[in-house]
Design an enzyme around this catalytic site. Structure first.
Site, mmCIF file in Angstrom:
data_model
loop_
_atom_site.group_PDB
_atom_site.id
_atom_site.type_symbol
_atom_site.label_atom_id
_atom_site.label_comp_id
_atom_site.label_asym_id
_atom_site.label_seq_id
_atom_site.Cartn_x
_atom_site.Cartn_y
_atom_site.Cartn_z
ATOM 1 N N GLU A 1 -1.653 1.664 -6.128
ATOM 2 C CA GLU A 1 -1.347 3.229 -6.577
ATOM 3 C C GLU A 1 -0.587 3.803 -7.430
ATOM 4 O OE1 GLU A 1 -3.315 1.928 -2.454
ATOM 5 O OE2 GLU A 1 -1.575 1.537 -3.726
ATOM 6 N N ASP B 1 -5.849 20.231 10.296
ATOM 7 C CA ASP B 1 -6.269 19.345 9.040
ATOM 8 C C ASP B 1 -7.014 21.054 8.333
ATOM 9 O OD1 ASP B 1 -7.044 17.062 7.239
ATOM 10 O OD2 ASP B 1 -6.512 15.993 9.745
ATOM 11 N N ASN C 1 0.652 -0.802 0.217
ATOM 12 C CA ASN C 1 -0.369 0.306 0.109
ATOM 13 C C ASN C 1 1.205 1.179 0.038
ATOM 14 O OD1 ASN C 1 -2.440 1.107 0.643
ATOM 15 N ND2 ASN C 1 -1.397 1.936 2.592
#
Length: 422
Positions: free
Chosen positions: A197, A244, A134
């Site tokens: 990915e 964030d 990943n």
């Protein structure tokens, strides 16, 4: 094209701002990036080179994809994660190898006054366990000269792989990739099948992505910097506060620790930092969801374009443009958008004559085409985003969909006046 070649392209286009005076990684460089439109290249951040806002606008993203600004979503909706990946023996990333790890040698930035510490914000965490790979960006807080605290969000893939390894009391091998080609960084933010990915990045680039193997077995693309290490199966520390996408501070949590065992980098490497809540952060978080919404809405009506707005943090607000066929199309589009991106809070659906990139035009549609008692959908007690400070502690919220399309039977009433051409 490498990361350095992309920077050269930015410089040639005149879109690159260059800062040659020395600046600090603590507050100063992030402040300059915050107040500068477009990419900013720093020649001296505490003695190192760095760049921010690399994909800080849709113009940069469109340039990377080789399309115009209005065609980004159509392009991303067409690309499948089926590109080619090639394993190679050597890499320019291995020009310098440091076995004595000291993360302070990198210009890792502290962005805001209440930050828990310096944060790596553009690091792609590549992990492998039992044949499963990943790659994803995680915020990484420096908590020691060779330690990082990683915010791993359940149930995303890195979290799952770490959980599987921890259940067997095994460390999870990782390599943190900083500043590969921007298409690879973008691909790592996109929701694709597990382990695809780099194949997706290859499809975006139209050429194979080369990977080389680190000493811990993790295979990574060429980049300016790679940090080798492992996620500890047990050790956890406080991670945060961290700003964030909403520009507000996220919660402090106990998160896993990454032990860095080796640093690889090019000679005179260029560090890539993403400014929290900055334009690059917003686009990297939001744009990958736009093709998901586009495809979902296309199942219920004819969709023309989708945008997650900057005012909505590129995450919480969507504008969907459709070619309306029946009176129910807009509401079906609203429901499809919410299903495709569960963090969405508000959705506005407009007609083809509305420019979804012009918020004044969208507001015009709301002002002239919305009747509150029939065109506004309110959906209470549904899952929202953990990043929404107005959401409930259990993650639930109230969602609102606005049908700002013309009434088909009365379309003449909504015709917009045009100036005659000379």
């Amino acid at each position: 094209m490498s990361f350095r070649e992309f920077i050269t392209q930015l410089r040639s286009s005149g879109r690159l701002t260059e800062v040659k005076d020395p600046v600090s990684a603590k507050y100063k460089a992030p402040s300059i990036a915050h107040n500068t439109e477009g990419p900013v290249f720093f020649h001296d951040v505490d003695g190192s080179r760095a760049i921010m806002n690399v994909l800080g606008s849709r113009e940069e993203l469109a340039s990377m994809l080789g399309v115009d600004r209005s065609s980004i979503i159509q392009r991303l909706s067409e690309v499948q994660p089926d590109g080619e990946v090639q394993i190679v023996e050597d890499s320019p990333t291995m020009e310098v190898i440091e076995d004595e790890v000291d993360l302070s040698s990198l210009p890792i930035m502290t962005h805001f006054e209440k930050d828990g510490g310096p944060y790596i914000t553009a690091g792609i965490v590549v992990s492998e366990f039992e044949g499963i790979m990943n790659a994803a960006i995680h915020r990484l807080q420096v908590v020691g000269k060779n330690k990082l605290a990683a915010r791993l969000v359940p149930p995303r893939h890195t979290y799952v792989l770490h959980k599987r390894a921890s259940e067997k009391n095994m460390p999870l091998p990782v390599a943190i990739v900083i500043a590969p080609h921007p298409a690879i960084t973008f691909a790592s933010t996109t929701r694709v099948p597990e382990g695809r990915e780099f194949h997706y990045a290859s499809a975006l680039l139209g050429r194979p992505v080369e990977l080389f193997e680190c000493s811990n077995g993790v295979k990574v693309p060429h980049a300016e910097i790679v940090l080798e290490g492992y996620i500890d199966p047990e050790e956890r520390v406080d991670e945060g506060p961290f700003v964030d996408i909403t520009g507000t501070y996220d919660l402090v949590r106990k998160e896993p620790v990454i032990h860095i065992t080796r640093i690889l980098h090019r000679k005179d490497p260029i560090y890539h930092g993403i400014l929290p809540a900055g334009s690059e952060h917003l686009l990297m978080m939001g744009v990958p969801y736009e093709p998901k919404i586009f495809r979902a809405v296309s199942e219920v009506t004819t969709v023309k374009n989708v945008v997650l707005t900057e005012g909505g943090c590129c995450y919480l607000h969507a504008i969907v443009q459709i070619e309306k066929q029946t009176e129910g199309d807009a509401k079906n589009a609203i429901m499809a958008a919410f299903a495709a991106h569960t963090s969405l809070k508000h959705v506005i659906v407009v007609d083809e004559d509305i420019d979804i990139f012009d918020i004044k035009d969208v507001e015009f549609a709301v002002a002239t085409r919305v009747k509150g008692d029939s065109d506004i959908m309110i959906i209470p007690n549904v899952r929202g985003s953990s990043l929404d400070p107005r959401g409930a502690k259990d993650g639930t919220t109230t969602k609102v969909g606005i049908d700002a399309t013309k009434v088909l039977a009365e379309s003449d009433k909504f015709e917009r006046a045009k100036m005659p051409l000379d």
